[in-house]
Design a protein around this motif. Structure first.
Motif, PDB file in Angstrom:
ATOM      1  N   SER A 105       0.854  -1.177   0.000  1.00 25.50           N
ATOM      2  CA  SER A 105       0.000   0.000   0.000  1.00 25.50           C
ATOM      3  C   SER A 105       0.894   1.232   0.000  1.00 25.50           C
ATOM      4  O   SER A 105       2.114   1.146   0.197  1.00 25.50           O
ATOM      5  CB  SER A 105      -0.906   0.030   1.243  1.00 25.50           C
ATOM      6  OG  SER A 105      -0.150   0.289   2.413  1.00 25.50           O
ATOM      7  N   GLU A 106       0.294   2.373  -0.214  1.00 25.70           N
ATOM      8  CA  GLU A 106       1.062   3.618  -0.227  1.00 25.70           C
ATOM      9  C   GLU A 106       1.698   3.897   1.136  1.00 25.70           C
ATOM     10  O   GLU A 106       2.781   4.489   1.211  1.00 25.70           O
ATOM     11  CB  GLU A 106       0.157   4.780  -0.643  1.00 25.70           C
ATOM     12  CG  GLU A 106      -0.293   4.722  -2.099  1.00 25.70           C
ATOM     13  CD  GLU A 106      -1.010   5.982  -2.532  1.00 25.70           C
ATOM     14  OE1 GLU A 106      -1.145   6.889  -1.694  1.00 25.70           O
ATOM     15  OE2 GLU A 106      -1.432   6.052  -3.703  1.00 25.70           O
ATOM     16  N   GLU A 107       1.030   3.475   2.211  1.00 21.58           N
ATOM     17  CA  GLU A 107       1.586   3.715   3.545  1.00 21.58           C
ATOM     18  C   GLU A 107       2.921   3.000   3.717  1.00 21.58           C
ATOM     19  O   GLU A 107       3.857   3.534   4.333  1.00 21.58           O
ATOM     20  CB  GLU A 107       0.599   3.251   4.620  1.00 21.58           C
ATOM     21  CG  GLU A 107      -0.639   4.120   4.766  1.00 21.58           C
ATOM     22  CD  GLU A 107      -1.673   3.861   3.677  1.00 21.58           C
ATOM     23  OE1 GLU A 107      -1.486   2.899   2.908  1.00 21.58           O
ATOM     24  OE2 GLU A 107      -2.661   4.621   3.601  1.00 21.58           O
ATOM     25  N   TRP A 108       3.033   1.778   3.175  1.00 22.39           N
ATOM     26  CA  TRP A 108       4.288   1.036   3.303  1.00 22.39           C
ATOM     27  C   TRP A 108       5.378   1.661   2.446  1.00 22.39           C
ATOM     28  O   TRP A 108       6.536   1.701   2.839  1.00 22.39           O
ATOM     29  CB  TRP A 108       4.068  -0.430   2.928  1.00 22.39           C
ATOM     30  CG  TRP A 108       3.092  -1.101   3.850  1.00 22.39           C
ATOM     31  CD1 TRP A 108       2.995  -0.904   5.205  1.00 22.39           C
ATOM     32  CD2 TRP A 108       2.066  -2.020   3.503  1.00 22.39           C
ATOM     33  NE1 TRP A 108       1.962  -1.662   5.716  1.00 22.39           N
ATOM     34  CE2 TRP A 108       1.385  -2.362   4.709  1.00 22.39           C
ATOM     35  CE3 TRP A 108       1.647  -2.608   2.330  1.00 22.39           C
ATOM     36  CZ2 TRP A 108       0.316  -3.254   4.730  1.00 22.39           C
ATOM     37  CZ3 TRP A 108       0.594  -3.506   2.357  1.00 22.39           C
ATOM     38  CH2 TRP A 108      -0.064  -3.816   3.550  1.00 22.39           C
ATOM     39  N   ALA A 109       5.005   2.138   1.259  1.00 20.06           N
ATOM     40  CA  ALA A 109       5.987   2.821   0.418  1.00 20.06           C
ATOM     41  C   ALA A 109       6.454   4.110   1.090  1.00 20.06           C
ATOM     42  O   ALA A 109       7.640   4.453   1.047  1.00 20.06           O
ATOM     43  CB  ALA A 109       5.391   3.103  -0.958  1.00 20.06           C
ATOM     44  N   ALA A 110       5.517   4.820   1.723  1.00 21.13           N
ATOM     45  CA  ALA A 110       5.895   6.041   2.444  1.00 21.13           C
ATOM     46  C   ALA A 110       6.830   5.706   3.605  1.00 21.13           C
ATOM     47  O   ALA A 110       7.767   6.455   3.910  1.00 21.13           O
ATOM     48  CB  ALA A 110       4.647   6.761   2.950  1.00 21.13           C
ATOM     49  N   GLY A 111       6.585   4.571   4.277  1.00 19.65           N
ATOM     50  CA  GLY A 111       7.476   4.140   5.350  1.00 19.65           C
ATOM     51  C   GLY A 111       8.881   3.840   4.849  1.00 19.65           C
ATOM     52  O   GLY A 111       9.875   4.160   5.504  1.00 19.65           O
ATOM     53  N   SER A 112       8.973   3.241   3.656  1.00 17.78           N
ATOM     54  CA  SER A 112      10.285   2.970   3.063  1.00 17.78           C
ATOM     55  C   SER A 112      10.986   4.267   2.690  1.00 17.78           C
ATOM     56  O   SER A 112      12.208   4.390   2.833  1.00 17.78           O
ATOM     57  CB  SER A 112      10.127   2.074   1.832  1.00 17.78           C
ATOM     58  OG  SER A 112       9.589   0.815   2.173  1.00 17.78           O
ATOM     59  N   ARG A 113      10.217   5.251   2.207  1.00 17.90           N
ATOM     60  CA  ARG A 113      10.802   6.562   1.907  1.00 17.90           C
ATOM     61  C   ARG A 113      11.352   7.200   3.183  1.00 17.90           C
ATOM     62  O   ARG A 113      12.447   7.787   3.185  1.00 17.90           O
ATOM     63  CB  ARG A 113       9.753   7.470   1.276  1.00 17.90           C
ATOM     64  CG  ARG A 113      10.251   8.879   0.964  1.00 17.90           C
ATOM     65  CD  ARG A 113       9.099   9.790   0.632  1.00 17.90           C
ATOM     66  NE  ARG A 113       8.139   9.857   1.719  1.00 17.90           N
ATOM     67  CZ  ARG A 113       6.884  10.302   1.597  1.00 17.90           C
ATOM     68  NH1 ARG A 113       6.450  10.721   0.432  1.00 17.90           N
ATOM     69  NH2 ARG A 113       6.076  10.316   2.640  1.00 17.90           N
ATOM     70  N   ASN A 114      10.620   7.067   4.285  1.00 19.59           N
ATOM     71  CA  ASN A 114      11.100   7.601   5.561  1.00 19.59           C
ATOM     72  C   ASN A 114      12.393   6.910   5.993  1.00 19.59           C
ATOM     73  O   ASN A 114      13.266   7.535   6.611  1.00 19.59           O
ATOM     74  CB  ASN A 114      10.033   7.425   6.638  1.00 19.59           C
ATOM     75  CG  ASN A 114       8.797   8.263   6.360  1.00 19.59           C
ATOM     76  OD1 ASN A 114       8.846   9.222   5.581  1.00 19.59           O
ATOM     77  ND2 ASN A 114       7.688   7.917   6.977  1.00 19.59           N
ATOM     78  N   PHE A 115      12.498   5.624   5.678  1.00 21.29           N
ATOM     79  CA  PHE A 115      13.716   4.894   6.012  1.00 21.29           C
ATOM     80  C   PHE A 115      14.902   5.430   5.207  1.00 21.29           C
ATOM     81  O   PHE A 115      16.007   5.587   5.735  1.00 21.29           O
ATOM     82  CB  PHE A 115      13.509   3.407   5.735  1.00 21.29           C
ATOM     83  CG  PHE A 115      14.694   2.543   6.072  1.00 21.29           C
ATOM     84  CD1 PHE A 115      15.323   2.649   7.300  1.00 21.29           C
ATOM     85  CD2 PHE A 115      15.181   1.628   5.160  1.00 21.29           C
ATOM     86  CE1 PHE A 115      16.409   1.852   7.627  1.00 21.29           C
ATOM     87  CE2 PHE A 115      16.267   0.824   5.470  1.00 21.29           C
ATOM     88  CZ  PHE A 115      16.886   0.940   6.703  1.00 21.29           C
ATOM     89  N   CYS A 116      14.681   5.728   3.936  1.00 21.77           N
ATOM     90  CA  CYS A 116      15.734   6.352   3.115  1.00 21.77           C
ATOM     91  C   CYS A 116      16.162   7.685   3.729  1.00 21.77           C
ATOM     92  O   CYS A 116      17.362   7.986   3.810  1.00 21.77           O
ATOM     93  CB  CYS A 116      15.240   6.573   1.686  1.00 21.77           C
ATOM     94  SG  CYS A 116      14.930   5.066   0.747  1.00 21.77           S
TER      95      CYS A 116
END
Length: 457
Positions: free
Chosen positions: A147-158
């Motif tokens: 979902s977009e929330e998980w992709a946003a979480g990965s962006r936060n990790f970057c």
């Protein structure tokens, strides 16, 4: 296009193409037909059989099984020195991954309108965040719900990695010429005196390298990503970077240099480990940190150092800090609010050398003249006394605690009613009943804690 059955005649003027194969028939030829078969070519001798096939489980029969059958048939004796059927198989290992599904577990399809355009995600979250989201969910044979929330979480990790390297560079971190030595080797080597937090993070790095190696070898990409995520975020960023701020800001030049070297080394190794699943941001950060040509040609990490004593000591520190943070929150203190506190008995524990770090992590000021503690707790053999008088709004804090207490009592009553119902305890699965018992115990614990806090107010 016209499809004609085996017993049917095509219309006048229509001729069947003589060079058409069934899709899966032609696909079954792929492992050897692309290498020059049926001729005895150098490519065929070099690259057949392959080692690993990675594919989705939904085409196990359509493609994987047919490649195996065709290989056993066509490659049984392609060259004189082959031994059939061992060398006739097209691959030795088959890794079956799952399908990508939406956040509700439904298969993506245009008719449902739940498909994701990866190019759109790359524009919005970045290519590395998109890649890491998929890799973190890639467990063998299991479908990937995204979902977009998980992709946003990965962006936060970057972003977290970016900020960690930026912090390191701003504080002069660099990669040492040789890896840090174990404590037993320091006496006979001209190394800097590393601190306990230094040896702790180095020991944890060594364990993570060994674990990630095993997971990658087993094609457990999701577990490898999860291990790296929690090591980078929870241990390196949340703990080691915070612990490193004390020596980095001190006047002890040896401590500063030791911390700079360990910080640079750990980030260097971490970026190498993350590179397969986050290639772009790790390349940028690694070259900035090390000045090297490219992380792609850097050796894979092989660092090994185990320090159980340092791990036990820092684990104790983390438990103490976590407990005090919870206690501060219960007292109504904001995370950044400074408060006077005494660490009674710390000099008799293994954490005596970490008093300055503990105070820095918890925003605790040393007690001044006239210090009068109004709240205390005991953790890790240390009595922590805090002076919170005047630091909180008593009326507002009482209202907050009463609201939380009402919620806890409601949860306890609801769980107790279920457990008092014979039909529920007799018919519900054992794990469901156990979870209700756990919720009741947790609610009762919250009730006791909140009542005690209200009484103290």
């Amino acid at each position: 296009m016209l499809c004609v059955g085996p017993d049917e005649q095509p219309p006048d003027g229509w001729t069947q193409d003589p060079d058409v194969l069934d899709t899966w028939f032609s696909s079954a030829l792929w492992p050897f037909s692309t290498l020059g078969w049926p001729e005895d070519t150098l490519d065929l001798r070099t690259f057949y059989p392959n080692s690993v096939l990675v594919t989705g489980y939904d085409i196990l029969f359509f493609w994987v099984a047919r490649m195996m059958l065709f290989g056993l048939f066509a490659m049984r004796d392609p060259v004189p020195d082959n031994t059939a059927p061992d060398d006739a198989v097209p691959f030795r290992v088959v890794v079956l991954h799952g399908l990508v599904r939406d956040q509700f577990g439904k298969k993506m399809s245009k008719s449902r309108g739940n498909t994701v355009d990866p190019l759109d995600w790359m524009d919005r979250f970045g290519a590395d965040a998109t890649r890491f989201t998929l890799a973190r969910g890639a467990n063998p044979g299991g479908d990937i719900a995204i979902s977009e929330e998980w992709a946003a979480g990965s962006r936060n990790f970057c972003n977290k990695l970016w900020n960690a390297v930026r912090f390191a560079l701003l504080n002069g971190a660099h990669v040492p010429a040789s890896p840090p030595a174990a404590p037993s080797e320091l006496a006979s080597a001209s190394h800097l005196a590393y601190s306990v937090p230094d040896f702790w993070i180095l020991s944890r790095l060594s364990a993570v390298i060994a674990e990630v190696d095993e997971l990658f070898e087993a094609f457990e990409f999701g577990k490898a990503c999860d291990t790296l995520y929690h090591f980078a975020w929870d241990e390196v960023c949340d703990w080691y970077l915070e612990l490193a701020k004390v020596p980095l800001s001190s006047a002890d030049t040896d401590a500063v240099e030791a911390t700079r070297q360990v910080l640079g080394f750990v980030l260097d190794q971490l970026l190498r480990l993350l590179h397969p699943v986050m290639p772009f941001v790790t390349e940028e950060l690694w070259t900035a940190l090390t000045g090297g040509e490219s992380v792609m040609v850097a050796p894979w990490p092989s660092f090994s150092l185990r320090d159980e004593a340092a791990e036990a000591e820092i684990n104790s520190l983390m438990r103490l800090v976590t407990e005090i943070r919870r206690f501060r929150s219960d007292q109504g203190l904001r995370p950044g609010q400074r408060v006077a506190a005494a660490l009674v008995g710390i000099e008799d524990t293994a954490l005596a050398a970490h008093a300055e770090r503990i105070r820095a992590l918890l925003r605790l000021d040393p007690p001044a003249a006239g210090f009068a503690p109004s709240a205390s707790l005991i953790a890790e053999g240390i009595t922590v006394e805090l002076d919170v008088a005047g630091a909180i709004d008593i009326a507002a804090e009482r209202r907050r605690l009463e609201k939380d207490l009402a919620a806890a009592r409601g949860e306890a009553e609801q769980s107790a009613r279920k457990l008092d119902n014979p039909d529920f305890t007799a018919k519900a699965p054992a794990e469901v009943v156990a979870k209700v018992r756990q919720r009741l115990a947790a609610a009762q614990s919250d009730i006791a804690r909140l009542e005690g806090r209200l009484a103290a107010l």
